[in-house]
Design an enzyme around this catalytic site. Sequence first.
Site, PDB file in Angstrom:
ATOM      1  N   TYR A 144     -17.441   9.277   4.588  1.00 10.08           N
ATOM      2  CA  TYR A 144     -16.371   8.808   4.846  1.00 10.08           C
ATOM      3  C   TYR A 144     -15.543   7.499   3.174  1.00 10.08           C
ATOM      4  CZ  TYR A 144     -13.592   4.048   6.395  1.00 10.08           C
ATOM      5  OH  TYR A 144     -12.239   3.444   7.101  1.00 10.08           O
ATOM      6  N   ASP A 239     -19.989   7.935  -4.457  1.00  6.40           N
ATOM      7  CA  ASP A 239     -19.251   6.554  -3.453  1.00  6.40           C
ATOM      8  C   ASP A 239     -19.935   5.726  -3.062  1.00  6.40           C
ATOM      9  OD1 ASP A 239     -17.249   6.090  -0.666  1.00  6.40           O
ATOM     10  OD2 ASP A 239     -18.004   5.267  -1.888  1.00  6.40           O
ATOM     11  N   LYS A 267     -18.297  -4.279  -1.265  1.00 10.29           N
ATOM     12  CA  LYS A 267     -20.053  -4.537   0.129  1.00 10.29           C
ATOM     13  C   LYS A 267     -20.866  -5.342  -1.147  1.00 10.29           C
ATOM     14  CE  LYS A 267     -19.988  -0.898   2.739  1.00 10.29           C
ATOM     15  NZ  LYS A 267     -19.399  -1.008   4.888  1.00 10.29           N
TER      16      LYS A 267
HETATM   17  P1  KE4 Z   1     -13.839  -0.892   2.598  1.00  5.92           P
HETATM   18  O1  KE4 Z   1     -12.966  -0.449   2.585  1.00  5.92           O
HETATM   19  O2  KE4 Z   1     -14.317  -1.044   4.035  1.00  5.92           O
HETATM   20  O3  KE4 Z   1     -14.558  -2.117   2.105  1.00  5.92           O
HETATM   21  O4  KE4 Z   1     -15.121   0.395   1.651  1.00  5.92           O
HETATM   22  C1  KE4 Z   1     -14.473   1.514   2.992  1.00  5.92           C
HETATM   23  C2  KE4 Z   1     -15.368   2.773   2.951  1.00  5.92           C
HETATM   24  C3  KE4 Z   1     -15.780   3.462   1.143  1.00  5.92           C
HETATM   25  N1  KE4 Z   1     -16.680   4.079   1.300  1.00  5.92           N
HETATM   26  C4  KE4 Z   1     -18.222   4.162   1.941  1.00  5.92           C
HETATM   27  C5  KE4 Z   1     -19.379   4.581   1.300  1.00  5.92           C
HETATM   28  C6  KE4 Z   1     -18.092   3.215   3.441  1.00  5.92           C
HETATM   29  O5  KE4 Z   1     -19.115   2.889   4.161  1.00  5.92           O
HETATM   30  C7  KE4 Z   1     -16.975   2.196   3.291  1.00  5.92           C
HETATM   31  C8  KE4 Z   1     -16.598   1.332   4.620  1.00  5.92           C
HETATM   32  N2  KE4 Z   1     -18.085   1.645   5.185  1.00  5.92           N
HETATM   33  C9  KE4 Z   1     -17.617   1.373   7.059  1.00  5.92           C
HETATM   34  C10 KE4 Z   1     -18.779   1.029   7.687  1.00  5.92           C
HETATM   35  N3  KE4 Z   1     -19.130   2.400   7.239  1.00  5.92           N
HETATM   36  C11 KE4 Z   1     -17.460  -0.416   7.313  1.00  5.92           C
HETATM   37  C12 KE4 Z   1     -16.498  -0.823   8.309  1.00  5.92           C
HETATM   38  C13 KE4 Z   1     -15.495  -1.056   8.836  1.00  5.92           C
HETATM   39  O6  KE4 Z   1     -14.785   0.503   8.379  1.00  5.92           O
HETATM   40  O7  KE4 Z   1     -15.148  -1.732   9.564  1.00  5.92           O
END
Ligand code: KE4
Length: 427
Positions: A144, A239, A267
């Site tokens: 993801y 990523d 993060k």
């Molecule tokens: P955000 O847009 O949520 O800040 O980041 C997206 C993203 C991009 N790349 C990786 C590897 C990620 O894990 C994420 C977001 N992670 C999720 C948890 N698995 C965020 C939690 C959520 O969606 O509420």
Amino acid sequence: MKTTNSESLFAQAKTLFPGGVNSPVRAFRAVGGTPLFIKRGEGPYLFDADGNRYIDYVLSWGPLIAGHAHPKVVDAITKAASNGTSYGAPSSLEIDLAKSIISFMPNIEMMRFVNSGTEATMSALRLARAFTKRDKIIKFEGCYHGHADLLLVQAGSGVATLGLPDSPGVPSDTVRHTLVANFNDLDSVEALFRKYPDQIAAIMVEPVAGNMGVVPPQYGFLQGLRSITKREGSVLIFDEVMTGFRVHPGGAQTLYQVVPDLTTLGKVIGGGLPVGAYGGKKEIMDLVAPSGSMYQAGTLAGNPLAMSAGIAMLDLIREQKVWERLEKLGAQLEEGIASEAKKAGVSISQTRVGTMFTTFFGDIQPKDWTNIKKADTIIFAKFFRAMLENGVYLAPSQFEAGFLSITHTPEIIEQTIEAARKAFTSL
Ligand code: KE4
């Protein structure tokens, strides 16, 4: 039965937000029950709206490696706020955070700050397409990278958690160029390059998958992606939104000694405030407006409060001894969980890379989504609820990672293992 504050808040929230939440995985859909509404965090603890205390292993889905409300982070944000909350103009804080990030990840020659991981990954892919003048991209099933249209294809995290067949609202035309390979399977990548010669702009990979739960790269996988992309003239994008400052202070690229062309971050670098970043080779980054023609922008990019929080957070994890302690805590947790599961006769498969970990239920080979999706999500849900009752807050999905912070202690890990003993015997 008395209604808890979380239940009454959730009832209100459901009249205001779809599913009562502002990000799907928070809704506890995969584990049942009412999501806890959180009043405050402190160090390794969360306190819910009913005053219950939990040992937190979600840590805002990774950012809070210094724990909740670390005094140095709070002071940095407070001080920054007293100078204003946003300028819409450059400030030295952006320079300071960029230099700090590069001190951990020297492969990044130049970067751009954005406000989320999603913005970072979508921008990095636009850049790779602009740089190579090619359209196709490769991602991996179960990985993801945020919710940009072009990436919502066989994705992990909340998409996998909710068992969604990808997302409606994404025109097939938009994902026509998104190719999907199998994680840890270089043959599946080679096959796509044979099928689409000279058409693939980039490979985007979570170098340690975290959104299927934690799935490490097998020996040679990342090195293989590096040599394939070099041979084919495609851009290799790590990523590291989740793995950055989590699997190693220098991210997966340092841990596995594989240098990507571009890296996406998020993060931890925001210290709990909204920050993302993409960066890497200057030759590629020079194409980003206004130095180049590839357009990307953001009102609050480089926000002074977020920069200040990130600077403070990274300063707290610079010492090597911090990482030695985190490694010991991770090993203590892993061994304790394994031993209690064994005693209770519960079949689990554990993975951990640095401060990211997952306990899969069942005899699961942590290799790729095909294997991972066999995990027993029903037993996981029972374990999650039992741990919650025993004061431990895990990620409410089998397909997510757990995280440690510098505020977790051996005693807190022992309490967690005791909670797991009770939870395993209750299954
Ligand atoms: P955000 O847009 O949520 O800040 O980041 C997206 C993203 C991009 N790349 C990786 C590897 C990620 O894990 C994420 C977001 N992670 C999720 C948890 N698995 C965020 C939690 C959520 O969606 O509420």
